[in-house]
Scaffold this motif. Sequence first.
Motif, short mmCIF file in Angstrom:
data_model
loop_
_atom_site.label_atom_id
_atom_site.label_comp_id
_atom_site.label_asym_id
_atom_site.label_seq_id
_atom_site.Cartn_x
_atom_site.Cartn_y
_atom_site.Cartn_z
N ILE A 14 0.83 -1.21 0.00
CA ILE A 14 0.00 0.00 0.00
C ILE A 14 0.86 1.26 0.00
O ILE A 14 0.63 2.20 -0.77
CB ILE A 14 -0.96 -0.02 1.21
N GLU A 15 1.89 1.28 0.85
CA GLU A 15 2.68 2.50 1.03
C GLU A 15 3.71 2.72 -0.08
O GLU A 15 4.02 3.88 -0.41
CB GLU A 15 3.38 2.47 2.39
N GLN A 16 4.24 1.63 -0.65
CA GLN A 16 5.33 1.77 -1.61
C GLN A 16 4.88 1.64 -3.07
O GLN A 16 5.56 2.14 -3.97
CB GLN A 16 6.43 0.74 -1.31
N GLN A 17 3.77 0.94 -3.31
CA GLN A 17 3.29 0.77 -4.68
C GLN A 17 2.06 1.62 -4.97
O GLN A 17 1.97 2.26 -6.01
CB GLN A 17 2.92 -0.70 -4.94
N ILE A 18 1.10 1.58 -4.05
CA ILE A 18 -0.23 2.08 -4.37
C ILE A 18 -0.38 3.57 -4.09
O ILE A 18 -0.79 4.33 -4.96
CB ILE A 18 -1.30 1.22 -3.66
N ARG A 19 0.00 4.00 -2.90
CA ARG A 19 -0.07 5.45 -2.62
C ARG A 19 0.77 6.27 -3.61
O ARG A 19 0.29 7.30 -4.11
CB ARG A 19 0.39 5.75 -1.20
N PRO A 20 2.02 5.87 -3.91
CA PRO A 20 2.81 6.67 -4.85
C PRO A 20 2.22 6.72 -6.26
O PRO A 20 2.64 7.55 -7.07
CB PRO A 20 4.18 5.95 -4.86
N TRP A 21 1.27 5.83 -6.52
CA TRP A 21 0.65 5.81 -7.85
C TRP A 21 -0.66 6.60 -7.85
O TRP A 21 -1.60 6.29 -8.56
CB TRP A 21 0.44 4.36 -8.30
N ASP A 22 -0.69 7.63 -7.02
CA ASP A 22 -1.82 8.56 -6.96
C ASP A 22 -3.13 7.91 -6.54
O ASP A 22 -4.21 8.34 -6.95
CB ASP A 22 -2.02 9.30 -8.29
N VAL A 23 -3.04 6.86 -5.73
CA VAL A 23 -4.25 6.30 -5.12
C VAL A 23 -4.32 6.87 -3.70
O VAL A 23 -3.54 6.49 -2.83
CB VAL A 23 -4.24 4.77 -5.09
N SER A 24 -5.26 7.81 -3.50
CA SER A 24 -5.37 8.49 -2.22
C SER A 24 -6.74 8.32 -1.58
O SER A 24 -6.96 8.80 -0.46
CB SER A 24 -5.08 9.99 -2.40
N ASP A 25 -7.66 7.66 -2.29
CA ASP A 25 -9.01 7.47 -1.77
C ASP A 25 -8.96 6.60 -0.52
O ASP A 25 -8.54 5.44 -0.57
CB ASP A 25 -9.88 6.82 -2.85
N ALA A 26 -9.41 7.16 0.60
CA ALA A 26 -9.30 6.45 1.88
C ALA A 26 -10.08 5.14 1.87
O ALA A 26 -9.63 4.15 2.47
CB ALA A 26 -9.80 7.35 3.02
#
Length: 220
Positions: A14-26
């Motif tokens: 989540i922190e290294q792949q997904i958030r950096p890929w502009d996925v911010s929806d809680a």
Amino acid sequence: MNLLNIEQARFNMIEQQIRPWDVSDAAVLELLNVVKREDFVPAAYKAMAFADMAVPLPAEQVMLPPRIQARLLQDAAVQPTDKVLEIGTGSGFTTAMLASQAQRVISLEINPELADLARANLQRANIHNAEVRCADGARGAAADAPFDVIFLGGSVSEVPQALLSQLKVGGRLVAIVGTEPIMHAQVITRTSESNFKTDEKWDDNAPRLVNFPQPSSFKF
């Protein structure tokens, strides 16, 4: 992999792949914590469950990398009252995430082995508002239309009008569209009975869905 290692791997995904890929929806990020991706990965590939790569499935199909699944889910913006049509069930992981957000999901999987696998995975995950049908997704599910969301779990060269016609006015179709080397994630919104608006979101490639029409290679 023990429980502690699994949770660390999930956190890293989540922190290294997904958030950096502009996925911010809680809501999407929370789903990735709650829906256990490792339970939808074939036993032989458990070690790849949280890797930034496609995971092999039976019938020469794959689970999309987690960041692509998460980004498409964010683009779909599924609401609790939505009826969703998913094309390409695969192992059922995205189906489970869609079902966790929607009122109802109908998922079409053309391969019988994958349809059975997904049903078993969803049952184990206590997902009861998703129905997996062994059917040709290119045709959609006209008898159950209209849908609030149509979600394509693989790429197409173009979106068939037959699918767009199954959207409600105000409904949206999410897909990766185009041909290699560059495909585009699109959200197509039905703005009236006869009009549609297309928003291009981001670029990435994904394997083709089966039986969707290919553009003619003939050039004038």
